[in-house]
Scaffold this active site. Structure first.
Site, PDB file in Angstrom:
ATOM      1  N   GLU A 109      33.684  -8.724 -78.993  1.00  0.00           N
ATOM      2  CA  GLU A 109      34.781  -8.252 -78.143  1.00  0.00           C
ATOM      3  C   GLU A 109      36.106  -8.914 -78.487  1.00  0.00           C
ATOM      4  O   GLU A 109      37.150  -8.449 -78.057  1.00  0.00           O
ATOM      5  CB  GLU A 109      34.447  -8.518 -76.673  1.00  0.00           C
ATOM      6  CG  GLU A 109      33.302  -7.663 -76.188  1.00  0.00           C
ATOM      7  CD  GLU A 109      32.761  -8.141 -74.856  1.00  0.00           C
ATOM      8  OE1 GLU A 109      32.119  -7.334 -74.185  1.00  0.00           O
ATOM      9  OE2 GLU A 109      32.977  -9.314 -74.492  1.00  0.00           O
ATOM     10  N   ASP A 153      25.817   0.057 -69.584  1.00  0.00           N
ATOM     11  CA  ASP A 153      24.452   0.431 -69.184  1.00  0.00           C
ATOM     12  C   ASP A 153      24.446   0.735 -67.692  1.00  0.00           C
ATOM     13  O   ASP A 153      25.439   0.517 -67.001  1.00  0.00           O
ATOM     14  CB  ASP A 153      23.461  -0.704 -69.515  1.00  0.00           C
ATOM     15  CG  ASP A 153      23.837  -2.011 -68.834  1.00  0.00           C
ATOM     16  OD1 ASP A 153      24.547  -2.828 -69.456  1.00  0.00           O
ATOM     17  OD2 ASP A 153      23.455  -2.197 -67.669  1.00  0.00           O
TER      18      ASP A 153
HETATM   19  N1  SAH Z   1      21.856  -8.572 -76.053  1.00  0.00           N
HETATM   20  C1  SAH Z   1      22.985  -9.434 -75.924  1.00  0.00           C
HETATM   21  C2  SAH Z   1      22.954 -10.025 -74.573  1.00  0.00           C
HETATM   22  C3  SAH Z   1      24.228  -9.877 -73.896  1.00  0.00           C
HETATM   23  S1  SAH Z   1      24.077  -8.932 -72.500  1.00  0.00           S
HETATM   24  C4  SAH Z   1      22.959 -10.483 -76.973  1.00  0.00           C
HETATM   25  O1  SAH Z   1      21.939 -10.639 -77.608  1.00  0.00           O
HETATM   26  O2  SAH Z   1      23.965 -11.171 -77.193  1.00  0.00           O
HETATM   27  C5  SAH Z   1      24.815  -9.822 -71.316  1.00  0.00           C
HETATM   28  C6  SAH Z   1      26.296  -9.633 -71.227  1.00  0.00           C
HETATM   29  O3  SAH Z   1      26.637  -8.317 -70.820  1.00  0.00           O
HETATM   30  C7  SAH Z   1      26.796 -10.571 -70.188  1.00  0.00           C
HETATM   31  O4  SAH Z   1      27.964 -11.164 -70.664  1.00  0.00           O
HETATM   32  C8  SAH Z   1      27.010  -9.700 -68.958  1.00  0.00           C
HETATM   33  O5  SAH Z   1      28.212 -10.062 -68.299  1.00  0.00           O
HETATM   34  C9  SAH Z   1      27.090  -8.275 -69.468  1.00  0.00           C
HETATM   35  N2  SAH Z   1      26.237  -7.266 -68.845  1.00  0.00           N
HETATM   36  C10 SAH Z   1      26.185  -5.968 -69.277  1.00  0.00           C
HETATM   37  N3  SAH Z   1      25.299  -5.251 -68.567  1.00  0.00           N
HETATM   38  C11 SAH Z   1      24.760  -6.102 -67.644  1.00  0.00           C
HETATM   39  C12 SAH Z   1      23.758  -5.931 -66.640  1.00  0.00           C
HETATM   40  N4  SAH Z   1      23.108  -4.784 -66.465  1.00  0.00           N
HETATM   41  N5  SAH Z   1      23.437  -7.014 -65.889  1.00  0.00           N
HETATM   42  C13 SAH Z   1      24.070  -8.194 -66.078  1.00  0.00           C
HETATM   43  N6  SAH Z   1      25.006  -8.400 -67.025  1.00  0.00           N
HETATM   44  C14 SAH Z   1      25.368  -7.368 -67.815  1.00  0.00           C
END
Ligand code: SAH
Length: 255
Positions: free
Chosen positions: A17, A222
């Site tokens: 990002e 998502d």
């Molecule tokens: N798969 C990624 C994991 C990051 S997901 C990796 O391997 O790096 C988590 C990030 O997305 C967090 O910073 C959170 O703020 C955001 N996020 C997106 N969807 C989310 C959800 N359903 N619940 C909680 N955090 C979520």
């Protein structure tokens, strides 16, 4: 109205990002503190400090406290992704927070559920003026720059037809929400909740404590349910990173 942005702190949880924004900075200098790289420079004419918080409330709080205390920022903007909790809000939409709450804080029976002990409140409002500017920048980005910024194959893959900007409540906690049951519980606990993520309310609490104007903007990645996309990282690269870049560019141009 809050004062002019003299030094902007830009925080994200994920590397993708910020990569483009850091590339666009002029006269960069990197200072490493507490395992984080604070990249200081000029971004489209605004003095800026870009830093990755990494994931979760503690990581975000430590990063923001350092930005405030050591880097003297005047305003903080957190960009990232989030899961939608409102049925109108779709993948590819943008949510700009008006307020944030920590959904996992629970010091009952000593304090009311969701209240941050000794602060006497559960909801933390974002800076009105900065949030207005950020929502305007996001609207301009979606209205004018989307097709040029997000590759057609990613727009198709993630079904971005006419994404929208929403404003409202975001909840944060140290959990990735990916089940229908947790989704329902959150919706029931917080009427009007639009999205859930893992950092924003921690940023909000620290900024409240320091009197620092801040805003949080999230691209919906998502549905905070079992259908959380398996191509999450492709969404970050192809869509969320482009949204963050384009919106911050518009914000800097508009200030
Ligand atoms: N798969 C990624 C994991 C990051 S997901 C990796 O391997 O790096 C988590 C990030 O997305 C967090 O910073 C959170 O703020 C955001 N996020 C997106 N969807 C989310 C959800 N359903 N619940 C909680 N955090 C979520």
């Amino acid at each position: 109205m809050s004062q002019q942005i003299t030094r902007l702190g830009l925080v994200s949880a994920l590397h993708q990002e910020q990569a483009g924004l850091i590339e666009a900075m002029q006269g960069k200098q990197t200072v490493t503190r507490g395992m984080r790289d604070y990249v200081c420079g000029s971004l489209w004419g605004i003095e800026t400090v870009c830093v990755l918080s990494r994931i979760g409330k503690v990581a975000a709080a430590a990063t923001v406290a350092t930005l405030i205390e050591r880097f003297g920022v005047s305003h903080i903007v957190f960009t990232g992704v989030a899961g939608a909790v409102d049925s109108d809000v779709q993948i590819g939409d943008i949510v700009v927070a008006d307020a944030l709450v920590q959904h996992d804080i629970d010091a009952t029976p000593l304090f009311p559920r969701h209240e941050v002990p000794l602060l006497g409140q559960s909801h933390f409002a974002t800076d009105v003026h900065l949030t207005e500017m950020l929502a305007g920048a996001a609207n301009d980005f979606l209205g004018h720059d989307l097709d040029a910024s997000v590759p057609a194959q990613d727009r198709d893959r993630f079904r971005l037809s006419s994404p929208r900007v929403y404003r409202g409540l975001i909840a944060s906690g140290d959990q990735f929400i990916h089940t229908a049951q947790r989704h329902r519980e959150l919706k029931a606990a917080f009427p009007g909740l639009l999205a859930v993520e893992m950092e924003g309310a921690a940023v909000a609490q620290v900024c409240f404590e320091f009197g620092m104007p801040f805003s949080v903007i999230r691209t919906i990645s998502d549905g905070a349910n079992e259908a959380s996309p398996h191509d999450f990282m492709q969404f970050i690269d192809g869509v969320a990173a482009r949204y963050a870049f384009g919106t911050v560019k518009r914000l800097c141009a508009a200030r």
